[in-house]
Design a protein around this motif. Structure first.
Motif, PDB file in Angstrom:
ATOM      1  N   MET A   1      50.082   0.743 -84.815  1.00  0.00           N
ATOM      2  CA  MET A   1      50.831   1.918 -84.344  1.00  0.00           C
ATOM      3  C   MET A   1      50.156   2.368 -83.060  1.00  0.00           C
ATOM      4  SD  MET A   1      51.715   4.474 -87.517  1.00  0.00           S
ATOM      5  CE  MET A   1      52.015   6.045 -86.734  1.00  0.00           C
ATOM      6  N   PRO A   2      50.909   2.498 -81.964  1.00  0.00           N
ATOM      7  CA  PRO A   2      50.270   2.824 -80.680  1.00  0.00           C
ATOM      8  C   PRO A   2      49.722   4.246 -80.648  1.00  0.00           C
ATOM      9  CG  PRO A   2      52.657   2.816 -80.460  1.00  0.00           C
ATOM     10  CD  PRO A   2      52.357   2.314 -81.830  1.00  0.00           C
ATOM     11  N   ASP A   3      50.416   5.166 -81.333  1.00  0.00           N
ATOM     12  CA  ASP A   3      49.926   6.546 -81.427  1.00  0.00           C
ATOM     13  C   ASP A   3      50.517   7.163 -82.686  1.00  0.00           C
ATOM     14  OD1 ASP A   3      52.563   7.340 -80.868  1.00  0.00           O
ATOM     15  OD2 ASP A   3      52.161   7.650 -78.747  1.00  0.00           O
TER      16      ASP A   3
ATOM     17  N   LYS B   1      52.815   9.117 -83.269  1.00  0.00           N
ATOM     18  CA  LYS B   1      54.266   9.247 -83.357  1.00  0.00           C
ATOM     19  C   LYS B   1      54.982   7.905 -83.288  1.00  0.00           C
ATOM     20  CE  LYS B   1      54.574  13.954 -81.670  1.00  0.00           C
ATOM     21  NZ  LYS B   1      55.255  14.886 -80.754  1.00  0.00           N
ATOM     22  N   GLY B   2      54.209   6.839 -83.140  1.00  0.00           N
ATOM     23  CA  GLY B   2      54.810   5.527 -82.941  1.00  0.00           C
ATOM     24  C   GLY B   2      55.371   4.911 -84.207  1.00  0.00           C
ATOM     25  N   GLU B   3      56.050   3.776 -84.019  1.00  0.00           N
ATOM     26  CA  GLU B   3      56.500   2.992 -85.166  1.00  0.00           C
ATOM     27  C   GLU B   3      55.363   2.108 -85.628  1.00  0.00           C
ATOM     28  OE1 GLU B   3      60.575   1.326 -85.766  1.00  0.00           O
ATOM     29  OE2 GLU B   3      60.664   1.515 -83.588  1.00  0.00           O
ATOM     30  N   ARG B   4      55.477   1.640 -86.857  1.00  0.00           N
ATOM     31  CA  ARG B   4      54.545   0.624 -87.346  1.00  0.00           C
ATOM     32  C   ARG B   4      55.124  -0.726 -86.908  1.00  0.00           C
ATOM     33  NH1 ARG B   4      51.181   2.165 -91.905  1.00  0.00           N
ATOM     34  NH2 ARG B   4      51.317   0.018 -92.639  1.00  0.00           N
TER      35      ARG B   4
ATOM     36  N   SER C   1      57.683   1.910 -78.858  1.00  0.00           N
ATOM     37  CA  SER C   1      56.310   1.717 -79.338  1.00  0.00           C
ATOM     38  C   SER C   1      55.613   0.568 -78.627  1.00  0.00           C
ATOM     39  CB  SER C   1      56.302   1.519 -80.853  1.00  0.00           C
ATOM     40  OG  SER C   1      56.506   2.761 -81.497  1.00  0.00           O
TER      41      SER C   1
ATOM     42  N   PRO D   1      45.786   4.526 -83.903  1.00  0.00           N
ATOM     43  CA  PRO D   1      45.574   5.097 -85.235  1.00  0.00           C
ATOM     44  C   PRO D   1      45.730   4.094 -86.375  1.00  0.00           C
ATOM     45  CG  PRO D   1      47.674   5.841 -84.328  1.00  0.00           C
ATOM     46  CD  PRO D   1      46.966   5.107 -83.228  1.00  0.00           C
TER      47      PRO D   1
ATOM     48  N   TYR E   1      59.556  11.336 -82.611  1.00  0.00           N
ATOM     49  CA  TYR E   1      58.848  10.254 -83.280  1.00  0.00           C
ATOM     50  C   TYR E   1      59.662   8.985 -83.054  1.00  0.00           C
ATOM     51  CZ  TYR E   1      55.483  13.341 -85.489  1.00  0.00           C
ATOM     52  OH  TYR E   1      54.454  14.211 -85.707  1.00  0.00           O
ATOM     53  N   ASP E   2      58.994   7.832 -82.992  1.00  0.00           N
ATOM     54  CA  ASP E   2      59.698   6.607 -82.573  1.00  0.00           C
ATOM     55  C   ASP E   2      60.532   5.959 -83.678  1.00  0.00           C
ATOM     56  OD1 ASP E   2      58.236   7.086 -80.318  1.00  0.00           O
ATOM     57  OD2 ASP E   2      56.935   5.325 -80.481  1.00  0.00           O
ATOM     58  N   THR E   3      60.232   6.257 -84.942  1.00  0.00           N
ATOM     59  CA  THR E   3      60.927   5.564 -86.033  1.00  0.00           C
ATOM     60  C   THR E   3      62.302   6.177 -86.277  1.00  0.00           C
ATOM     61  OG1 THR E   3      58.806   5.074 -87.060  1.00  0.00           O
ATOM     62  CG2 THR E   3      60.753   4.884 -88.454  1.00  0.00           C
TER      63      THR E   3
END
Lengths: 278, 513
Positions: free
Chosen positions: A37-39, A41-44, A69, A83, B308-310
């Motif tokens: 995850m880049p940060d 709030k990012g996607e996995r 992401s 993270p 949020y990206d998701t």
């Protein structure tokens, strides 16, 4: 938190990332992947493991910049932290003595086939490497791959290398020339893996592909990554990612991969607007 | 459903001692039982349905001190408290309620914490109506038992509001290392108990936030994440180490951890493998497992996309297949994300629904539709491969099956089409296979569940215990915590008896990798 040791643009749109992850480095095997995850709030994002260094305690992946992401990931600098960096996930590729193995890779898959080729070579297989790039300046890791290959081909649309056809045609040409190939392993974008599988089907050469459906947790918990193989639903994260390419329901995979097409564009626009104001 | 267990002699003794205390006798006399019986049940204040079904803030507001006292007065302080019989973790319920009645909230919550390390969570998500409140003695007389869950929530919220979270006395360090695998309700409970007993505890969690189903599954409107966070911080204060982003089985096997010097293990990896119905079209775009849908929304915060990206689909016509708590959480989430139709599609009828009564009731108020005695048989795609409808079959109830519930039987020729643009399959989960697959000596049952001795929660490997959904399949938070308490007690006994035998890692395992 995991420390970034290196992040480098290999060729346009394709980056390498090396992360400090001693435990993962100890356990990594060819064909497995990590989730990053880049940060917060990012996607996995699942990334295939391209290399690891047990002594240094590092794991390397190569990724293509596609959505928000991965854009974020392409901007992280060495010494910063991400993270989430978890793995090694999925089942390792089957490494045994097959005879002659042809590895076909494109975009991020060029790096992904490297540890597999190296391990198969060590097992005494004859390695034919076949890479696909749109143009010569998009090729990377050529020396590394040559070092573990007995034969080395590059399909490049600009005719810079030996052949210019798209990879499945080159693959068929190699087969037709009479090389006895016992197994094909294809990693790259879905279309490349699909067409390579189609190309080998008439010759009955078992073809392994590393599927790349959308994932969330990567440990079997959510089922986002379900694919149909031989008429049965499988979870790519725990049952794969390697599957027999001749048995994959490709149409379903193409469709599921496009699930969030519009959202991805919206997300990217939103991120660019906030981070790169005009 | 209440698992009535024989009370232990110690618990009986504790209850008796509490009952015979002078202040309790006085309190019982202060209001005669007859008067207490006349007090009606105090309703939990909630936010208006039309307001709350558009956001993710908590539905229940919580009792205030006045309501809590009134509700506490309803409790008769019975000599043989039925409520305790129905509690899987054996909380001294009469004492904590009577402490509320006299206004000593701090002592009240400490009393609960003696046997339950997650009171703020249990007060919100336990199915009390089939446990302590079901076996409450005044339920028999009045039809409605004391609202024990609401009272439990009241005192634990009071504690965290005051910021005065009690850290119990920690036993002197034993030098033993305990590995807890999975930071869900079972794992967090074991970790708390073992840390208090003086052991060095590390929790290994695969995801990036601890809490298991409490963080990825149960939505914010039912269990605010801030509450979970403070419970996890409480464990850290007890000296528990959290290792998130660590998948035991892959990042390191149980055997590797043993070689790293861990003396005992608890497997609480949950039911992390969603079940599907295996009907045509189930892999169409727009069809989620409940785990995926809830994980996207709760863990990955897709309801705040694109910040949020998701992403997550914002279905307008959403069908949720199933009748349990997970189904209710999913359908109420879909409503909050803007669904015009948010419907439960359940193959049995209302009375067989395993969901908590309160959730069903809240869902009804929020505009959830219920399609009972209905089951999907196939999904139909649009030209882009997205689900646009499902073919359903009407059911009727036949003879009772092994669960005691009447078996749904299809009605021939009753097929009909329901137009939907999103489906959530919430028909249950199976135990996650990662640990069983990577731990060869571990005995596993035919459903993939880790097998244990139910009296001790011991698995087939010495020093390795298990509890929660990994042994039960899909069950509840409190049953997981009940298992965890037994496991922790047995593990402590095991470690105490093990003396100071230090295990020397073998040369072979040292050289690994």
């Amino acid at each position: 938190m995991a420390k970034i040791l290196q992040r480098e643009r290999l060729v346009p749109n394709i980056h390498l990332i090396e992360v400090h992850a001693p435990e993962i480095a100890q356990k990594s095997k060819p064909g497995q992947f990590v989730i990053i995850m880049p940060d917060e709030k990012g996607e996995r994002i699942p990334l295939t493991i391209a290399d690891w260094d047990k002594e240094k305690g590092s794991v390397t992946s190569v990724f293509m910049v596609v959505g928000t992401s991965t854009h974020k990931l392409s901007l992280v600098e060495a010494e910063s932290e991400v993270p989430v960096f978890v793995g090694p996930l999925g089942k390792p590729s089957e490494i045994k003595k097959y005879g002659t193995v042809l590895l076909a890779g494109g975009c991020f898959g060029i790096a992904a086939i490297y540890p597999i080729a190296r391990a198969l070579k060590e097992k005494g297989n004859k390695i034919i490497t076949l890479l696909d790039v749109k143009a010569n300046y998009l090729l990377y890791w050529e020396e590394r791959l040559r070092a573990v290959s007995d034969q080395f081909f590059v399909s490049s649309r600009d005719s810079y290398y030996n052949c210019k056809d798209y990879i499945p045609k080159t693959l068929q040409n190699i087969i037709k020339k009479g090389s006895k190939i016992n197994r094909v392993i294809s990693i790259g974008c879905t279309y490349l893996m699909y067409t390579c599988s189609e190309a080998t089907k008439p010759y009955g050469i078992e073809t392994s592909v590393s599927l790349n459906p959308i994932m969330v947790d990567g440990t079997g918990m959510c089922g986002a990554c379900r694919v149909t193989v031989d008429g049965r639903t499988k979870f790519a994260c725990v049952d794969g990612p390697d599957f027999n390419g001749h048995l994959v329901d490709w149409e379903e995979l193409f469709s599921r991969r496009k699930s969030y097409f519009d959202d991805e564009i919206q997300s990217l626009c939103h991120w660019e607007k906030n981070n790169f104001p005009r | 459903m209440a698992e009535k267990k024989e009370m232990s002699p110690e618990l009986k003794e504790t209850l008796r001692a509490g009952f015979n205390k002078e202040w309790r006798k006085e309190l019982r006399k202060s209001i005669p039982a007859k008067e207490r019986m006349k007090i009606s049940s105090q309703k939990m204040p909630e936010r208006e349905p039309e307001e709350r079904n558009k956001d993710f803030n908590e539905v229940n507001i919580g009792l205030d001190a006045k309501l809590a006292k009134k509700e506490a007065q309803r409790c008769l302080d019975c000599a043989n408290p039925g409520c305790v019989m129905g509690c899987p973790v054996g909380i001294d319920i009469p004492t904590f309620i009577k402490l509320i009645e006299i206004g000593d909230y701090v002592q009240s919550v400490r009393k609960i914490r003696e046997t339950n390390s997650l009171p703020a969570i249990c007060g919100r998500v336990c199915p009390q109506e089939v446990q302590c409140e079901e076996t409450c003695n005044i339920k028999k007389a009045k039809g409605e038992g004391v609202k024990i869950g609401n009272l439990e929530r009241f005192v634990s919220d009071y504690e965290s509001l005051k910021g005065d979270v009690y850290i119990p006395q920690i036993q002197p360090a034993t030098g033993k290392k305990v590995a807890v695998i999975g930071a869900g309700p079972a794992g967090l409970t074991v970790a708390g108990e073992m840390a208090r007993n003086g052991h060095k505890v590390t929790i290994f969690e695969a995801l990036h936030i601890s809490g298991g189903v409490l963080v990825y599954g149960i939505p914010e409107f039912r269990l605010p994440k801030s509450i979970l966070k403070s419970e996890v911080e409480y464990l850290e204060k007890l000296g528990v180490e959290l290792r998130e982003n660590f998948v035991v089985g892959l990042t390191a096997t149980l055997e590797d951890l043993k070689n790293d010097g861990y003396d005992a293990f608890f497997i609480g990896t949950g039911a992390g493998l969603p079940n599907f119905m295996r009907i045509p079209g189930e892999n169409l775009v727009g069809i989620y497992s409940a785990n995926e849908y809830l994980t996207r929304v709760n863990l990955m915060k897709a309801y705040e996309f694109p910040d949020y990206d998701t992403p997550v689909f914002l279905g307008k016509r959403v069908a949720v297949i199933g009748g349990g708590n997970v189904a209710m959480d999913s359908v109420r989430t879909a409503k909050r994300l803007g669904a015009e139709l948010a419907a439960i599609v359940y193959r049995r009828s209302r009375v067989e629904m395993p969901a908590r009564v309160e959730e069903v009731h809240h869902g009804e108020e929020e505009g959830i539709e219920f399609h009972f005695l209905t089951t999907p048989i196939r999904y139909i795609a649009d030209e882009k491969g997205r689900v646009k409808a499902m073919e359903c079959l009407r059911m009727k109830l036949g003879e009772p099956d092994s669960s005691g519930r009447r078996r749904p039987v299809p009605i021939e020729g009753s097929e009909f089409i329901m137009e939907v643009d999103m489906v959530v399959v919430a028909i249950g989960q199976s135990p996650n296979p990662l640990i069983p697959q990577t731990t060869p000596q571990l005995n596993v049952g035919k459903w993939g569940n880790v097998e244990v001795d139910w009296d001790t929660m011991a698995t087939s490997i010495e020093g390795v215990y298990a509890g929660g959904d990994i042994i039960r399949g899909g069950a509840t938070v409190i049953l997981a915590m009940g298992d965890a308490r037994i496991a922790a007690a047995e593990m402590h006994k095991y470690l105490s008896e093990k003396k100071k035998k230090r295990k020397v890692p073998s040369a072979e395992s040292k050289n690994k990798g």
